[in-house]
Design an enzyme around this catalytic site. Structure first.
Site, mmCIF file in Angstrom:
data_model
loop_
_atom_site.group_PDB
_atom_site.id
_atom_site.type_symbol
_atom_site.label_atom_id
_atom_site.label_comp_id
_atom_site.label_asym_id
_atom_site.label_seq_id
_atom_site.Cartn_x
_atom_site.Cartn_y
_atom_site.Cartn_z
ATOM 1 N N GLU A 187 0.820 -1.213 0.000
ATOM 2 C CA GLU A 187 0.000 0.000 0.000
ATOM 3 C C GLU A 187 0.857 1.268 0.000
ATOM 4 O OE1 GLU A 187 -2.690 -1.117 -0.616
ATOM 5 O OE2 GLU A 187 -3.238 -2.818 0.635
ATOM 6 N N ASP A 326 -1.235 -1.409 -10.309
ATOM 7 C CA ASP A 326 -1.458 -2.823 -10.022
ATOM 8 C C ASP A 326 -1.389 -3.601 -11.327
ATOM 9 O OD1 ASP A 326 -1.877 -2.555 -7.277
ATOM 10 O OD2 ASP A 326 -4.023 -2.181 -7.523
#
Length: 520
Positions: A187, A326
């Site tokens: 994250e 991602d």
């Protein structure tokens, strides 16, 4: 086509590949299906893109993060068998669509499924590790590692934080014969002091979001007093592809992710328009989508080129531009993403843009002055609210209690001696409890019930095993551990004795005093 004049500086793609542990924990709508969809739509085609370009002699294409928990699933026999079955079923669903009258959709999906199945049977049946290792060994990519099961590190007990990172790097060495020097911090979470742990583990560079570097991402920056370099995501460039509100995948010609043909589970429509309801969307047209890919490739390359020129003019030195996403965006969320990625990697050099990795940028001096990096993440608000806000305070409390119980229980066990499978499973379940995914899913209201159930299930396993060990019921503890291991047997090399050895190096308290990033 002749190449354009070179522009000063360098461009780096960073892809972050991650899913939580899904094996044996449900199938649909959340569970193993999520793994198999991402595997088929993203990991297979992205690996093929990289392999194709590598076969042409291209190197240093991008920096690829693969989390240990995802790597474990791509190597897991149960998951490999399930994936093979899923690919065969995809073909059958495509044939069913064609037979029911949607011939264009059926043929398109059948071609994709047949190609994916052949690729899987030829290259993936012994796991993902040989696929990625070929690319790493050939210099096509830089491998980025990370902690075992993707914890939000700033909120994690320092001992377990250190253990997960060291074990995650060791896991990469076991699978690929390479210990990563760079990591994707889960994250992009950071709090001051983590750079010291990175340096001790041999990490030389890691990713943060652009605002953590106050928007100046043109160079990597050593963190505080360490030699560990933070590279920042350039939001100006990255948001051209994907942002909270816009980006290429939302354009009308691309396949719509959200609208399903419920009879076959296939996606028959294109986006058409942002305010067009599912039943009113136009049919997907691969040729129309391919034209959109070419348009957006040209736009992205022009954006990167202009960004490099502008930043060079502003700073008076060659700039680094890092676009980070991602991996699952490419194919799973954005059906045409792998096509776009391959074309961009071909067109960037033609536009005079040097493409490289984070490791290469660090080695070649794209490093500026030290930065006093503060609490940060790449989540909403660029702070910690997704993982520590009001919506997930119950999970913050649960994580702290479970970690404390696990550490206290392990500290009370005899030192030395043989490996204890009950202790190992206790630690394994604690690691799974504190995965950052559960709080993320709750905060984003994405399968929040499943996420909470998973966190509490792993916490229950910790409590059961700890209670048995705490009363000296070793046989019962091992029986319980064996039962939980049937579903959660990942990381077989995990050894709780390595955690107990460092108990004198850290306190066993959840860190406090870093609340500046958490909204009140």
């Amino acid at each position: 086509m002749s190449s354009a004049a070179p522009v000063p500086g360098r461009f780096t793609f960073v892809l972050h590949s991650h899913l939580p542990w899904l094996a044996h924990h449900g199938r649909w709508p959340v569970g193993e299906e999520w793994l198999y969809q991402s595997w088929a739509a993203s990991y297979l085609p992205v690996a093929e893109v990289l392999r194709t370009l590598a076969a042409e002699g291209r190197t240093d294409l991008l920096s690829l993060g693969i989390t240990p928990v995802l790597a474990a699933q791509l190597d897991d026999p149960h998951c490999l068998s399930g994936m093979h079955h899923w690919l065969g079923n995809w073909q059958l669903r495509a044939d069913e669509a064609a037979a029911s009258g949607n011939v264009a959709l059926g043929r398109h999906e059948h071609r994709l499924a047949a190609h994916a199945l052949a690729d899987f049977e030829q290259r993936w049946r012994h796991g993902g590790s040989p696929v990625w290792r070929e690319l790493i060994d050939g210099g096509a990519i830089e491998l980025l590692g990370g902690p075992l099961a993707h914890p939000f590190q700033p909120l994690l007990d320092p001992r377990l934080r250190e253990y997960q990172l060291r074990e995650g790097l060791a896991d990469a060495q076991h699978r690929w014969g390479h210990t990563p020097a760079g990591i994707w911090a889960p994250e992009c979470g950071f709090t001051p002091g983590m750079e010291t742990g990175y340096a001790a583990a041999g990490v030389t560079h890691f990713m943060v979001d652009g605002p953590a570097l106050r928007g100046d991402t043109t160079l990597g920056r050593p963190v505080w007093d360490s030699d560990v370099v933070a590279f920042g995501r350039d939001l100006h460039v990255s948001y051209r592809v994907w942002s909270p509100k816009s980006g290429y995948p939302g354009q009308g010609a691309y396949r719509d992710f959200h609208h399903y043909d419920h009879a076959t589970g296939l996606k028959p429509s294109r986006v058409t328009g942002k305010n067009v309801a599912g039943p009113d969307k136009a049919p997907y047209d691969p040729e129309l989508a391919a034209a959109a890919v070419r348009r957006d490739v040209a736009d992205f390359v022009a954006t990167v080129r202009q960004r490099l020129i502008d930043e060079h003019d502003r700073t008076g030195r060659p700039a680094l531009v890092v676009a980070a996403f991602d991996t699952e965006l490419f194919g799973h969320w954005w059906h045409e993403g792998p096509q776009w990625l391959e074309q961009v990697l071909r067109e960037l050099p033609k536009a005079g843009i040097t493409v490289g990795t984070l490791e290469g940028a660090r080695a070649d001096g794209y490093v500026g002055e030290p930065v006093e990096l503060a609490d940060s993440s790449w989540g909403s608000g660029k702070d910690w609210r997704v993982w520590a806000g009001d919506q997930v305070q119950d999970l913050v409390t649960l994580n702290a209690e479970v970690v404390q119980l696990a550490l206290d229980t392990l500290d009370k066990l005899p030192r030395g001696g043989e490996r204890d499978r009950a202790a190992d499973q206790l630690l394994r379940e604690a690691v799974l409890t504190v995965s950052s995914d559960w709080a993320f899913m709750v905060s984003k209201d994405s399968a929040a019930g499943y996420a909470r159930d998973r966190a509490h299930q792993h916490a229950h396993a910790v409590r059961e095993i700890a209670a048995a060990l705490g009363t000296g019921s070793v046989a019962k503890a091992r029986e319980l551990a064996a039962g939980w291991c049937l579903a959660d047997g990942l990381f077989p090399a995990l050894d709780a004795r390595r955690l107990r050895r460092c108990r004198d190096e850290h306190t066993s308290t959840v860190p406090t005093g870093h609340t500046s990033a958490v909204p009140s």
